[in-house]
Design a protein around this motif. Structure first.
Motif, PDB file in Angstrom:
ATOM      1  N   ALA A  57       0.834  -1.207   0.000  1.00 22.84           N
ATOM      2  CA  ALA A  57       0.000   0.000   0.000  1.00 22.84           C
ATOM      3  C   ALA A  57       0.866   1.254   0.000  1.00 22.84           C
ATOM      4  N   LEU A  58       1.991   1.194   0.737  1.00 20.34           N
ATOM      5  CA  LEU A  58       2.848   2.383   0.815  1.00 20.34           C
ATOM      6  C   LEU A  58       3.601   2.636  -0.488  1.00 20.34           C
ATOM      7  N   MET A  59       3.875   1.543  -1.217  1.00 19.58           N
ATOM      8  CA  MET A  59       4.612   1.697  -2.479  1.00 19.58           C
ATOM      9  C   MET A  59       3.846   2.620  -3.415  1.00 19.58           C
ATOM     10  N   LYS A  60       2.549   2.383  -3.482  1.00 22.01           N
ATOM     11  CA  LYS A  60       1.716   3.141  -4.411  1.00 22.01           C
ATOM     12  C   LYS A  60       1.782   4.632  -4.057  1.00 22.01           C
ATOM     13  N   ASP A  61       1.693   4.948  -2.752  1.00 17.99           N
ATOM     14  CA  ASP A  61       1.755   6.347  -2.319  1.00 17.99           C
ATOM     15  C   ASP A  61       3.087   6.957  -2.714  1.00 17.99           C
ATOM     16  N   GLN A  62       4.152   6.217  -2.510  1.00 17.29           N
ATOM     17  CA  GLN A  62       5.484   6.743  -2.831  1.00 17.29           C
ATOM     18  C   GLN A  62       5.617   6.987  -4.321  1.00 17.29           C
ATOM     19  N   VAL A  63       5.127   6.026  -5.111  1.00 11.46           N
ATOM     20  CA  VAL A  63       5.249   6.171  -6.565  1.00 11.46           C
ATOM     21  C   VAL A  63       4.443   7.387  -7.035  1.00 11.46           C
ATOM     22  N   ASP A  64       3.244   7.556  -6.497  1.00  5.92           N
ATOM     23  CA  ASP A  64       2.434   8.715  -6.889  1.00  5.92           C
ATOM     24  C   ASP A  64       3.171  10.009  -6.555  1.00  5.92           C
ATOM     25  N   ALA A  65       3.789  10.052  -5.360  1.00  7.40           N
ATOM     26  CA  ALA A  65       4.513  11.268  -4.960  1.00  7.40           C
ATOM     27  C   ALA A  65       5.698  11.515  -5.898  1.00  7.40           C
ATOM     28  N   LEU A  66       6.389  10.458  -6.304  1.00  2.00           N
ATOM     29  CA  LEU A  66       7.535  10.626  -7.211  1.00  2.00           C
ATOM     30  C   LEU A  66       7.064  11.108  -8.578  1.00  2.00           C
ATOM     31  N   LEU A  67       5.968  10.530  -9.063  1.00  2.00           N
ATOM     32  CA  LEU A  67       5.457  10.934 -10.380  1.00  2.00           C
ATOM     33  C   LEU A  67       5.077  12.414 -10.372  1.00  2.00           C
ATOM     34  N   ARG A  68       4.524  12.869  -9.233  1.00  2.00           N
ATOM     35  CA  ARG A  68       4.172  14.298  -9.138  1.00  2.00           C
ATOM     36  C   ARG A  68       5.411  15.172  -9.232  1.00  2.00           C
ATOM     37  N   ARG A  69       6.557  14.643  -8.836  1.00  2.00           N
ATOM     38  CA  ARG A  69       7.810  15.402  -8.924  1.00  2.00           C
ATOM     39  C   ARG A  69       8.518  15.184 -10.252  1.00  2.00           C
ATOM     40  N   GLY A  70       7.857  14.477 -11.149  1.00  2.00           N
ATOM     41  CA  GLY A  70       8.440  14.260 -12.472  1.00  2.00           C
ATOM     42  C   GLY A  70       9.507  13.175 -12.473  1.00  2.00           C
TER      43      GLY A  70
END
Ligand SMILES: Nc1ncnc2c1ncn2[C@@H]1O[C@H](COP(=O)(O)OP(=O)(O)OP(=O)(O)O)[C@@H](O)[C@H]1O
Length: 721
Positions: free
Chosen positions: A140-153
């Protein structure tokens, strides 16, 4: 395929030479500190910028630039910079920072740095930048981290069983074409041959392997996971350039195990203290006659604010939450057996609440970054000092005063023992397991051949819990090098339609095949024989599975998967003589016995810590090898505040009552497994006990205040063993 079915795995390790890649060839780039270009790249552990008398090294400059430009942060915390620059320079590292200490940046910054180096310094050709593989058990945490990284490009993706077919195909394509900087997966993924093969062939290779919750690699750790030992073998085989292992808790021994597994030298260890001066650490002992619930209510009234009350059993979370609510508290239960949406709601409500109490098992807390938790209560004893420190570490992240209360009672130890003794299989169970694996049907298999088994069925037939079966398989794989896990598939699928319109709109070949499939249709569920459907339609089985998963994710259907079958590829012919089989059984039993002793010792260490005549904070610091970080006494624990020792009441276990022993023997006819009888007397469930419905008998748990070893002795005699 699944990330979360039977997790087994592991060990082996090695020495993958820390990459020789010097990071920043001088004179090639235009970083913002011109003077940094001449700086020598030290292979030794780097100090923070403030400590350096000379100009910062190019990798420090690069790391800081990425921190600012891509993560919007102004400076590194703790030992982040040391670990990050070491990784950028090609070394491997072990990072032990407390929860919330900022471990993620330790692999995210290097992951971005590699591409900067390649693009700006021409270090590698386009498409050859390789990637950072992050292994984490927290899907579950992986998804949150990936979303945050994608927002940072930053180009990141997750690969687990929850991704849809479209996402999966895009990710595979991105992987093949070197477009990703980071990819996240669960350790169980490494049991999938296809997945590991695809990673070994990546353009540019794996620049960095990040292993989250790395204490799981150590058999000395409090939550050893066999799949973790396979990571080291994978790292070697995939020629991973460097590794960073991250954890919030590691005793010196566990840190050594992690370093050994990946050949990381001592100077690659970056550790910061868990000591938190704003936490008051209190403890009180209760006798069996104490009204400890009344004490809890009084405590919670005295220390209001967001609180977590930790208990051992799922059912206690529910009963205690009800009692707290009746007393006027805003309380909710939380445990792994609850529906995900209810758990999610409780967590969300807690995050924004200023007065909520969550009564929880250990399942609650991972990834909860709420700064103002004012109080942690241990209503039952945790299993180890590691668990205790991790759980109290969730209080007072905002630095404001917070209170941790530990209630100690003899009853807790019986409860703990249920887990410890319940985990060890009997010799009978180990024999059944080996006989099943080395059955005549597998006798002619050669190295390279595969065999398939249902671990679910095997767990029931051998009376070994699924988690323990995983550990045993991992040992057979890594210690005895008998075979390798090659993958897991579900055999039986059934679905019930929730959105008929969406289903009828999907005209893809896989969708049409599933809709037309012959199968048993009940009023609610439609069964699918996936193997046959794949054969008759020539649509790959994986495509059919992904379609069903995708519909399930979108709420088009409700999907149920059953009958996991696990495939193993032999490394050598299976043992066939009784002597060879006996030798393996003996070694497996010895390993299990050692684990049992270790788990008992671990809980005892925590008990000793709380009941000894010394400062709690200092004792915790000693345990984690951080003594230099805490002054002689903290001044804010029960010992420091009262000068009085917490004493566990002397309530010794009772001797097995012969009348009760006889009653159990009269009720239960099993005589081939004394351990099973002792478990029934003590109140420990097992697959066989559940299957034979023995937990419903009145003799179950009839001797739960006895010493388990004593029960074992009595029933071994009764069975004539
Ligand atoms: N150098 C920094 N400056 C400011 N904020 C930071 C820094 N490093 C990390 N953080 C922030 O601290 C928070 C916790 O970071 P992170 O999730 O990486 O911690 P963690 O050590 O992985 O915790 P856990 O053990 O819970 O997984 C995040 O919000 C992150 O953005």
């Amino acid at each position: 395929m699944s990330d979360d079915e039977f997790g087994f795995s592991f060990e082996d390790e090695d020495d993958f030479a820390a990459a020789t890649t010097a990071v920043v060839p001088s004179g090639k780039r235009d970083l913002d500190h011109a003077d940094s270009e001449e700086a020598t790249v030290s292979s030794k552990r780097l100090k923070t910028g403030n400590d350096l008398k000379t100009a910062p090294s190019p990798s420090i400059v690069l790391a800081n630039r990425i921190l600012r430009e891509r993560f919007g942060l102004n400076g590194f915390r703790l030992e982040q910079q040391g670990a990050i620059t070491r990784l950028i320079e090609g070394g491997s590292a072990v990072v032990v920072f407390p929860t919330g200490g900022g471990k993620s940046l330790c692999y995210q910054v290097p992951a971005v740095a590699f591409r900067y180096q390649d693009e700006e310094l021409g270090y590698r050709k386009p498409g050859q930048s390789g990637l950072t593989l992050v292994i984490s058990p927290l899907i579950a945490l992986m998804k949150d981290q990936v979303d945050a990284l994608l927002r940072r490009g930053i180009k990141a993706a997750v690969l687990n069983s929850s991704v849809t077919r479209d996402q999966y195909l895009v990710t595979q394509d991105d992987l093949r074409n070197g477009r990703l900087d980071l990819i996240y997966c669960a350790p169980e993924r490494l049991n999938n041959e296809g997945f590991t093969a695809s990673l070994k062939d990546l353009p540019g290779g794996i620049r960095l392997l990040a292993v989250d919750e790395a204490h799981c690699i150590s058999e000395w750790g409090h939550s050893f996971r066999p799949d973790y030992l396979k990571i080291a073998r994978f790292a070697e085989e995939a020629k991973v350039e460097r590794v960073v292992c991250l954890t919030a808790t590691a005793t010196p021994k566990v840190a050594d195990d992690i370093r050994d597994a990946f050949s990381i030298p001592q100077e690659g260890l970056f550790r910061t203290t868990m000591y938190r001066p704003n936490l008051r650490l209190l403890a009180e002992a209760n006798t069996k006659d104490t009204d400890y619930k009344a004490k809890l209510f009084t405590h919670l009234r005295k220390y209001p604010g967001p609180t977590i009350v930790y208990v051992t059993l799922q059912k206690t979370t529910e009963t205690l939450a009800v009692e707290l609510t009746a007393k006027g508290f805003r309380a909710r239960p939380y445990h792994a057996g609850m529906k995900p949406d209810i758990r999610g709601k409780t967590q969300d409500d807690f995050l924004v609440s200023s007065d909520m109490i969550v009564v929880a098992t250990i399942a609650f807390g991972m990834g909860i970054d709420k700064p103002d938790i004012r109080s942690i209560v241990h209503f039952d004893i945790p299993d180890s000092i590691e668990s205790y420190s991790q759980q109290i570490g969730r209080a007072g992240r905002d630095g404001k005063p917070s209170v941790c209360m530990f209630y100690l009672a003899t009853k807790d130890f019986y409860l703990r023992n249920i887990f410890t003794y319940g985990d060890r299989p009997s010799l009978r169970s180990l024999r059944l397991l080996l006989e099943d694996i080395c059955s005549p049907a597998h006798a002619n298999l050669k190295a390279g051949d595969t065999f398939t088994l249902s671990l679910y069925t095997q767990s029931k037939e051998t009376d070994i819990k699924a988690t323990i079966l995983g550990i045993l398989y991992a040992q057979m794989e890594l210690k005895f090098k008998l075979f390798r896990a090659a993958g897991a598939i579900y055999n039986n699928y059934k679905y019930s339609v929730k959105d008929a319109n969406a289903l009828s709109r999907d005209a893809s070949p896989a969708a049409s095949a599933i809709k037309k499939a012959p199968g048993k249709k009940g009023p609610k569920w439609t069964q699918i024989a996936l193997e046959e459907l794949a054969k008759s339609t020539r649509i790959p089985r994986a495509d059919l599975v992904r379609k069903l998963d995708e519909w399930n994710d979108r709420g088009t259907i409700q999907l149920e998967k059953q009958g996991v079958e696990n495939t193993f590829r032999l490394e050598r012919p299976l043992p066939s003589t009784p002597k060879e089989i006996d030798a393996i059984i003996k070694q497996l039993d010895e390993a299990m016995e050692a684990t049992e002793k270790q788990n008992i010792a671990r809980t005892e260490s925590l008990l000793n810590l709380i009941t000894s005549k010394r400062c709690f904070s200092r004792a915790i610091a000693d345990y984690f090898g951080e003594s230099s970080d805490v002054s002689e006494v903290c001044g804010h624990c029960t010992w420091c505040e009262t000068g009085k020792q917490v004493i566990l009441p002397n309530e010794p276990p009772q001797l097995p009552d012969p009348v009760k022993v006889q009653k159990l023997l009269n009720t239960i006819s099993v005589r081939d497994d004394a351990r099973l009888l002792a478990k029934i007397a003590f109140g420990i469930k097992s697959p066989r006990i559940t299957d034979m419905k023995l937990a419903q008998k009145d003799v179950f748990e009839s001797m739960n205040v006895c010493n388990f070893q004593e029960l074992l002795r009595v029933f071994t005699k009764a069975c004539g063993m």
